[in-house]
Scaffold this motif. Structure first.
Motif, PDB file in Angstrom:
ATOM      1  N   LEU A 100       0.833  -1.213   0.000  1.00 14.03           N
ATOM      2  CA  LEU A 100       0.000   0.000   0.000  1.00 14.03           C
ATOM      3  C   LEU A 100       0.866   1.260   0.000  1.00 14.03           C
ATOM      4  O   LEU A 100       0.554   2.239  -0.695  1.00 14.03           O
ATOM      5  CB  LEU A 100      -0.943   0.013   1.204  1.00 14.03           C
ATOM      6  CG  LEU A 100      -2.113  -0.972   1.208  1.00 14.03           C
ATOM      7  CD1 LEU A 100      -2.943  -0.805   2.468  1.00 14.03           C
ATOM      8  CD2 LEU A 100      -2.992  -0.790  -0.034  1.00 14.03           C
ATOM      9  N   VAL A 101       1.942   1.247   0.779  1.00 17.50           N
ATOM     10  CA  VAL A 101       2.821   2.421   0.826  1.00 17.50           C
ATOM     11  C   VAL A 101       3.502   2.625  -0.523  1.00 17.50           C
ATOM     12  O   VAL A 101       3.576   3.752  -1.036  1.00 17.50           O
ATOM     13  CB  VAL A 101       3.855   2.276   1.970  1.00 17.50           C
ATOM     14  CG1 VAL A 101       4.909   3.377   1.898  1.00 17.50           C
ATOM     15  CG2 VAL A 101       3.149   2.319   3.326  1.00 17.50           C
ATOM     16  N   VAL A 134      -1.642   6.458   5.663  1.00 14.33           N
ATOM     17  CA  VAL A 134      -1.204   7.841   5.399  1.00 14.33           C
ATOM     18  C   VAL A 134       0.110   8.123   6.137  1.00 14.33           C
ATOM     19  O   VAL A 134       1.063   8.684   5.567  1.00 14.33           O
ATOM     20  CB  VAL A 134      -2.295   8.838   5.862  1.00 14.33           C
ATOM     21  CG1 VAL A 134      -1.767  10.271   5.842  1.00 14.33           C
ATOM     22  CG2 VAL A 134      -3.562   8.707   5.033  1.00 14.33           C
ATOM     23  N   ASP A 135       0.171   7.721   7.387  1.00 12.34           N
ATOM     24  CA  ASP A 135       1.327   8.066   8.220  1.00 12.34           C
ATOM     25  C   ASP A 135       2.571   7.280   7.808  1.00 12.34           C
ATOM     26  O   ASP A 135       3.675   7.833   7.759  1.00 12.34           O
ATOM     27  CB  ASP A 135       0.988   7.837   9.698  1.00 12.34           C
ATOM     28  CG  ASP A 135      -0.110   8.772  10.163  1.00 12.34           C
ATOM     29  OD1 ASP A 135      -0.271   9.850   9.559  1.00 12.34           O
ATOM     30  OD2 ASP A 135      -0.824   8.425  11.126  1.00 12.34           O
ATOM     31  N   LEU A 136       2.404   5.996   7.493  1.00 15.17           N
ATOM     32  CA  LEU A 136       3.555   5.225   6.999  1.00 15.17           C
ATOM     33  C   LEU A 136       4.059   5.796   5.676  1.00 15.17           C
ATOM     34  O   LEU A 136       5.274   5.902   5.453  1.00 15.17           O
ATOM     35  CB  LEU A 136       3.170   3.750   6.818  1.00 15.17           C
ATOM     36  CG  LEU A 136       3.521   2.791   7.959  1.00 15.17           C
ATOM     37  CD1 LEU A 136       2.977   3.255   9.286  1.00 15.17           C
ATOM     38  CD2 LEU A 136       3.058   1.369   7.654  1.00 15.17           C
ATOM     39  N   GLY A 160      -3.174  11.989   2.145  1.00 15.74           N
ATOM     40  CA  GLY A 160      -4.452  11.329   2.407  1.00 15.74           C
ATOM     41  C   GLY A 160      -5.114  10.799   1.152  1.00 15.74           C
ATOM     42  O   GLY A 160      -5.679   9.692   1.154  1.00 15.74           O
ATOM     43  N   VAL A 161      -5.043  11.558   0.063  1.00 17.29           N
ATOM     44  CA  VAL A 161      -5.699  11.113  -1.174  1.00 17.29           C
ATOM     45  C   VAL A 161      -4.959   9.940  -1.811  1.00 17.29           C
ATOM     46  O   VAL A 161      -5.564   8.894  -2.060  1.00 17.29           O
ATOM     47  CB  VAL A 161      -5.897  12.293  -2.146  1.00 17.29           C
ATOM     48  CG1 VAL A 161      -6.426  11.798  -3.481  1.00 17.29           C
ATOM     49  CG2 VAL A 161      -6.858  13.320  -1.544  1.00 17.29           C
ATOM     50  N   PRO A 162      -3.638  10.034  -2.075  1.00 20.32           N
ATOM     51  CA  PRO A 162      -2.979   8.865  -2.679  1.00 20.32           C
ATOM     52  C   PRO A 162      -3.018   7.625  -1.797  1.00 20.32           C
ATOM     53  O   PRO A 162      -3.153   6.507  -2.317  1.00 20.32           O
ATOM     54  CB  PRO A 162      -1.539   9.346  -2.924  1.00 20.32           C
ATOM     55  CG  PRO A 162      -1.364  10.579  -2.123  1.00 20.32           C
ATOM     56  CD  PRO A 162      -2.718  11.193  -1.984  1.00 20.32           C
ATOM     57  N   ALA A 163      -2.924   7.794  -0.483  1.00 16.19           N
ATOM     58  CA  ALA A 163      -2.987   6.607   0.390  1.00 16.19           C
ATOM     59  C   ALA A 163      -4.351   5.939   0.266  1.00 16.19           C
ATOM     60  O   ALA A 163      -4.455   4.708   0.179  1.00 16.19           O
ATOM     61  CB  ALA A 163      -2.730   7.017   1.838  1.00 16.19           C
TER      62      ALA A 163
END
Ligand code: CP
Length: 293
Positions: free
Chosen positions: A18-19, A138-140, A280-283
């Motif tokens: 995901l990242v 998002v945070d990772l 936030g959007v790409p994650a």
């Protein structure tokens, strides 16, 4: 994956995928080169039973950028106001034609219940004091883009940990990717677990951390703000000078300005708060794109 309900459910490989995908999407969005429509013909319904700015709007935009139809639901002017239950509401939105239900609710595990009732793909957008797994993605993503790695980063999570679904998901995601977590908070806001180091003041994490991750004091869930808390836990300019030169601060938002973080630090070059919002959007595009529909 069928649904995304808990951050730790994916393991290291799933989180890193995901990242990687979120970072690839972010680069393409930044270059105005995003042209994919993998969810064309699909419908994403955003069912937010609690207030939200960042999560709801970024899911809206993420689904649109993936080519999906988007249904945005406001409980205050829906049949929830006439007493319709969560189950009836979710089954109704499913019957209307939603393929994906993005659910934020004040009750722990409500999104998991919606997944069982409807059989739809469900993404947890924050449930009670349980989890907020897409915030962890998002945070990772934000940490990886800043430091180039997650393995062996030292992350301090500071403040109102007891009431924080953000902290639960972040802890569940940082462990499998090999980051080191330390918790700092008043004793009554620290979890009852013995597998993580815990310190009673933010001063105990300043010199060792690569990221000091500040949490909002959640007054709506019983968190209480007073001057002793601010004195022991606020990230301010004086404390920022004690951090490593490359170390940063993060916060999921919304901020209680001048409570967990001073105005000047929140708006400084050492703050990744704006970068978290941008990711936030790409994650969430990566999360929605990974669902098996
Ligand atoms: N971080 C976060 O969940 O913010 P919102 O409540 O604005 O969605």
């Amino acid at each position: 994956m069928k649904s995304f309900l808990e951050a730790g459910s994916l393991g290291r490989g799933g989180l890193e995928t995901l990242v990687d995908e979120g970072s690839r999407i972010r680069d393409r969005l930044d270059a105005f080169e995003w042209d994919g429509r993998p969810l064309a013909g699909r419908t994403v319904a955003n069912l937010f039973f609690e207030p939200s700015t960042r999560t709801r709007l970024s899911f809206d935009l993420a689904a649109q950028r993936l080519g999906a139809h988007v249904l945005t639901f406001n409980p205050a002017n829906s049949s929830v106001a006439k007493g319709e239950s969560l189950r009836d509401t979710a089954e109704t939105v499913s019957a209307i034609g939603a393929d994906v239900l993005v659910v934020r609710h004040s009750r722990d595990r409500a999104p998991a219940e919606v997944a069982e009732w409807t059989g739809n793909a469900v993404v947890n957008a924050g449930d009670g004091m349980n989890e907020h797994p897409t915030q962890a993605v998002v945070d990772l993503l934000t940490m990886r883009r800043r430091f180039g790695r997650l393995e062996d980063l030292n992350i301090a999570i500071v403040g109102d940990i007891a009431h924080s679904r953000v902290a639960n998901s972040l802890m569940a995601a940082l462990d499998p990717v090999g980051a080191n977590v330390t918790l700092a908070g008043p004793s009554h806001w620290l979890p009852d677990r013995d597998d993580l180091p815990m310190v009673p003041s933010i001063d105990g994490v300043l010199e060792s951390s690569d990221v000091v991750y500040l949490l909002r004091v959640q007054t709506e869930r019983g968190g209480h703000i007073d001057q002793p808390y601010i004195d022991r836990f606020q990230m301010n300019e004086d404390r920022l000078t004690k951090m490593k030169p490359a170390a940063v601060i993060m916060h999921p938002g919304p901020i209680n300005r001048n409570v967990e973080v001073s105005d000047t630090v929140a708006d400084s070059a050492r703050s990744l708060i704006g970068e978290q919002v941008r990711n936030g959007v790409p994650a969430r595009m990566a999360v929605l794109g990974a669902l098996e529909l």
